[in-house]
Every structure is written in structure tokens, then in C-alpha cells.
Scaffold this active site. Structure first.
Site, PDB file in Angstrom:
ATOM      1  N   GLU A  45      -1.520  24.718  -0.691  1.00 40.55           N
ATOM      2  CA  GLU A  45      -2.165  23.506  -0.160  1.00 40.55           C
ATOM      3  C   GLU A  45      -3.595  23.780   0.284  1.00 40.55           C
ATOM      4  O   GLU A  45      -4.476  22.947   0.093  1.00 40.55           O
ATOM      5  CB  GLU A  45      -1.339  22.933   1.000  1.00 40.55           C
ATOM      6  CG  GLU A  45      -0.041  22.277   0.581  1.00 40.55           C
ATOM      7  CD  GLU A  45      -0.252  21.058  -0.310  1.00 40.55           C
ATOM      8  OE1 GLU A  45      -1.329  20.436  -0.242  1.00 40.55           O
ATOM      9  OE2 GLU A  45       0.670  20.728  -1.074  1.00 40.55           O
ATOM     10  N   TYR A 128      -3.629  16.230   6.779  1.00 37.63           N
ATOM     11  CA  TYR A 128      -2.977  16.175   5.471  1.00 37.63           C
ATOM     12  C   TYR A 128      -2.178  17.446   5.207  1.00 37.63           C
ATOM     13  O   TYR A 128      -1.004  17.403   4.822  1.00 37.63           O
ATOM     14  CB  TYR A 128      -3.986  15.976   4.337  1.00 37.63           C
ATOM     15  CG  TYR A 128      -3.380  16.351   3.003  1.00 37.63           C
ATOM     16  CD1 TYR A 128      -2.506  15.479   2.363  1.00 37.63           C
ATOM     17  CD2 TYR A 128      -3.600  17.616   2.430  1.00 37.63           C
ATOM     18  CE1 TYR A 128      -1.881  15.835   1.185  1.00 37.63           C
ATOM     19  CE2 TYR A 128      -2.971  17.974   1.255  1.00 37.63           C
ATOM     20  CZ  TYR A 128      -2.124  17.088   0.628  1.00 37.63           C
ATOM     21  OH  TYR A 128      -1.487  17.446  -0.522  1.00 37.63           O
ATOM     22  N   ASP A 146      -2.718  12.256  -0.273  1.00 36.66           N
ATOM     23  CA  ASP A 146      -3.931  12.806  -0.875  1.00 36.66           C
ATOM     24  C   ASP A 146      -4.559  11.741  -1.769  1.00 36.66           C
ATOM     25  O   ASP A 146      -4.157  10.565  -1.741  1.00 36.66           O
ATOM     26  CB  ASP A 146      -3.623  14.089  -1.648  1.00 36.66           C
ATOM     27  CG  ASP A 146      -2.772  13.846  -2.888  1.00 36.66           C
ATOM     28  OD1 ASP A 146      -2.294  12.703  -3.103  1.00 36.66           O
ATOM     29  OD2 ASP A 146      -2.579  14.798  -3.676  1.00 36.66           O
ATOM     30  N   CYS A 198      -0.212   7.654 -13.066  1.00 37.70           N
ATOM     31  CA  CYS A 198      -1.144   6.700 -12.441  1.00 37.70           C
ATOM     32  C   CYS A 198      -2.495   7.378 -12.274  1.00 37.70           C
ATOM     33  O   CYS A 198      -3.022   7.543 -11.172  1.00 37.70           O
ATOM     34  CB  CYS A 198      -0.577   6.246 -11.094  1.00 37.70           C
ATOM     35  SG  CYS A 198      -1.366   4.770 -10.411  1.00 37.70           S
ATOM     36  N   CYS A 205       0.790   3.212 -17.763  1.00 38.23           N
ATOM     37  CA  CYS A 205       1.727   2.303 -17.085  1.00 38.23           C
ATOM     38  C   CYS A 205       3.109   2.237 -17.742  1.00 38.23           C
ATOM     39  O   CYS A 205       4.114   2.124 -17.030  1.00 38.23           O
ATOM     40  CB  CYS A 205       1.125   0.911 -16.979  1.00 38.23           C
ATOM     41  SG  CYS A 205      -0.378   0.848 -15.941  1.00 38.23           S
ATOM     42  N   CYS A 214       4.465  -2.992  -9.546  1.00 37.10           N
ATOM     43  CA  CYS A 214       3.048  -2.764  -9.278  1.00 37.10           C
ATOM     44  C   CYS A 214       2.272  -4.070  -9.305  1.00 37.10           C
ATOM     45  O   CYS A 214       2.169  -4.724 -10.351  1.00 37.10           O
ATOM     46  CB  CYS A 214       2.488  -1.788 -10.313  1.00 37.10           C
ATOM     47  SG  CYS A 214       0.735  -1.418 -10.083  1.00 37.10           S
TER      48      CYS A 214
END
Length: 353
Positions: A45, A128, A146, A198, A205, A214
Site C-alpha cells: 500500500e 486511506y 482510492d 470501470c 460496461c 449504474c
């Protein structure tokens, strides 16, 4: 509940489509109740901040091979950590990496705390990263948000408010969808969804498990979201690097000040990093300007840097930096901008002579 249904749908998609990443346990292992090594989660991370997965993978493997445990990293020489980090950028992360490892050993007996507030108290861990470690390594129901998650939330809910103003809205939407069952897998699932389906441009999609829910897709605005305020143009600074060598091949290097850009890293003496610095040669020698220039982009400015080289007479004591024997010099241990300057210098016939 709609939120529970959506999280279940995404987890089923993740079980089939999870990315295979070197710091991630497989879905089959997670389903059996195993949790990943918090050290590996934390290390990945920190590395992933402002950096792509493709770039981080090789650095992560290199660090884990050299320092496989938090105790190993805490006991390492910081110069070795900085050298191994070289090229990954945002070097304050590397300094904080060492500080955090030592803090975990001293404050928590070598074990990462599981809750986000305690994690945030450690050096280099912000909201985060604390949420990500708590969720992924300890399966705590923390909302991990994020850029990928922000994009998914903005499109799912058709949020027109531009970033960064939309961040609190998107965080609340993400928190509402975070389940109490398998929250660690869910956190990784929504990040994978943003990274692979995405996407920022040309979202795929038809492959999205949330496509029918969505709101942006329903009205055809998915490619225009999330919106962002126009970014100001980065200023351009002009710098100069001095690359000097002695007759025995030793090179003149300096260690950057701790509180400066590239703090703690080895590099060439020079200027151009701030408006306060003055241009002065590191020692008396016949400095020659190399043809061409180095171009490099930092977070807040673009650097255009010229390079001067010289054969420094034996016995000259530099005002700045110190000589490093050629057999101890590793160009790969330099920050990217310094390596660019070195590459420009060695391409010049007068420097190679």
C-alpha cells in the site's frame, strides 16, 4: 437491503475475476479464513501511493526478498532502503517506511495494530492506508477509497460534483456499500473493478457486475465522470547538475538534505530544486556543458536541467559532496532524474574520454 445485494454481487464477481498480485492472498485462501501478512499489505500500500501496480510489483518482490519481515526492515540500513527504493519516486515514502518499521517494533512488539486509528498513529500511514491495512489484513469493515473507488462511486451514483469537492460525498457512498462480511475482499474487489472494468477511459460496461444499477450508464454519462476541476499548469524550473570524476574513476556525489526534494538520496551537486538555491560549482575544475538537457516532471513543477561535467584534478577537495569509488557506484541506486543526468553525461564523448 440494496447495499447488501450490491456488495454480494461484487464479491461473487471478485471470486471469479480477482487480479493475481504478489502481495495478495488468493480468493480460495481468503474464503478458508486465512488473512494476508499485514507487513506485505502495508508495504504494497505504501508503494502503490502515486504509483502503478505494474511498477510496484518488481519493487515489492525485491523488498520482500531482501527484508522478508518487519523486523528485517526495521534493522536495515536506511541508505540501503533508499537505494533499493530508487526509481520509485516520492522518496519521503521510503524514509517513512523505515521509521514505521521501527515504530511497529518499538511500540507494538513487531505486530501491526488492526484498527485504523492506531495505524494512523504510525509514521507515513494516512487515513486511506490505515483503512486499507485494517480491511485487507484484518478484515475490518473499513471504507477503502482510492481513485478507482471514487470513479466507481461517481459513476454508480451519477455524481456531477467535481473532484476534489466530491471526495466526502464519494467516501460516504463507498462506506454505505462496505459490508461486514468479507470487507477485506470487498475493498479489493471494488478497487479491481475500477482498475480493470470501470476504467478512466473506455469503461467496459458489458463486463461490469453493477452495470444494471449504474445511474451514469443509464443516462450515458459514464465516460465523463468523475468530473474534475481544471488543473493549473505546472511551473517550469531550470536547473544544473555537476557530474565530476577523478582520474581513478571516482564520482562526486552528494546526499540530498532530509527536508529537501529527494531528501536523503544520493545525487549530483547542483541547483534548480528551489528558488532559494544559488548556482555554484562544487569545486574548482574545468566544467563543460553537455549537449542536451534533462526533462523531468515532479508533483508541483517541471524541471529542465542542464548537465556540466569535469575531470577533477587529484587532490582537489570539493566544497559540496564526496567522492564515491567507481566500483561502489550503482546508477540504479540513483533517483530517476539523477540517472537521466548521468545517462546524458556518459553519452558525451568528452566525459567518457
Amino acid at each position: 437491503m440494496r447495499e447488501q445485494k450490491l456488495s454480494d454481487i461484487l464479491l461473487r464477481w471478485y471470486d471469479r475475476n480477482a487480479r493475481d498480485l504478489p502481495w495478495r492472498l488468493s480468493v480460495n485462501h481468503r474464503i478458508t479464513g486465512l488473512l494476508p501478512d499485514p507487513y506485505a499489505v502495508w508495504l504494497s500500500e505504501i508503494m502503490l501511493q502515486q504509483t502503478t501496480v505494474a511498477t510496484v510489483s518488481k519493487y515489492f518482490s525485491r523488498f520482500m526478498q531482501r527484508w522478508p519481515t518487519i523486523a528485517d526492515l526495521a534493522g536495515a540500513k536506511r541508505d540501503d532502503i533508499m537505494a533499493t527504493w530508487a526509481g520509485l519516486g516520492y522518496y519521503a515514502r521510503a524514509r517513512n517506511l523505515h521509521r514505521c518499521a521501527q515504530a511497529v517494533m518499538e511500540r507494538h512488539a513487531g505486530q501491526f495494530p488492526s484498527d485504523a486509528p492506531s495505524l494512523r498513529a504510525l509514521p507515513g500511514i494516512g487515513p486511506y492506508t490505515a483503512a486499507a491495512i485494517s480491511a485487507i489484513a484484518f478484515d475490518k469493515p473499513e471504507a477503502v477509497v482510492d481513485g478507482n473507488v471514487e470513479r466507481v462511486m461517481a459513476r454508480m451514483h451519477a455524481i456531477e460534483t467535481p473532484l476534489p469537492g466530491a471526495k466526502p460525498i464519494l467516501r460516504n457512498l463507498a462506506a454505505a456499500l462496505t459490508p461486514t462480511v468479507r470487507p477485506g475482499d470487498y475493498a479489493q474487489a471494488v478497487m479491481d473493478l475500477g482498475a480493470t472494468v470501470c476504467r478512466p477511459t473506455k469503461p467496459h460496461c458489458p463486463a461490469c457486475p453493477w452495470s444494471s444499477n449504474c445511474l451514469a450508464k443509464a443516462v450515458g454519462t459514464q465516460e465523463s465522470l468523475p468530473k474534475s476541476l481544471p488543473k493549473a499548469a505546472k511551473p517550469v524550473r531550470h536547473g544544473l547538475a555537476y557530474i565530476g570524476r577523478r582520474s581513478d574513476g571516482a564520482l562526486l556525489l552528494e546526499r540530498r538534505p532530509e527536508d529537501a526534494l529527494l531528501g536523503g538520496m544520493l545525487g549530483w551537486p547542483g541547483n534548480g530544486w528551489s528558488d532559494q538555491e544559488q548556482n555554484r560549482e562544487p569545486c574548482s575544475a574545468r566544467w563543460s556543458l553537455v549537449h542536451g538537457e534533462v526533462k523531468h516532471t515532479f508533483t508541483h513543477f517541471r524541471l529542465r536541467m542542464q548537465v556540466k561535467t569535469a575531470l577533477i584534478p587529484d587532490g582537489v577537495k570539493p566544497d559540496v559532496g564526496e567522492f564515491v569509488a567507481i566500483h561502489k557506484f550503482d546508477p540504479l541506486a540513483l533517483p530517476t532524474v539523477m540517472r537521466k543526468a548521468y545517462d546524458l553525461a556518459i553519452a558525451d564523448p568528452t566525459f567518457r574520454a
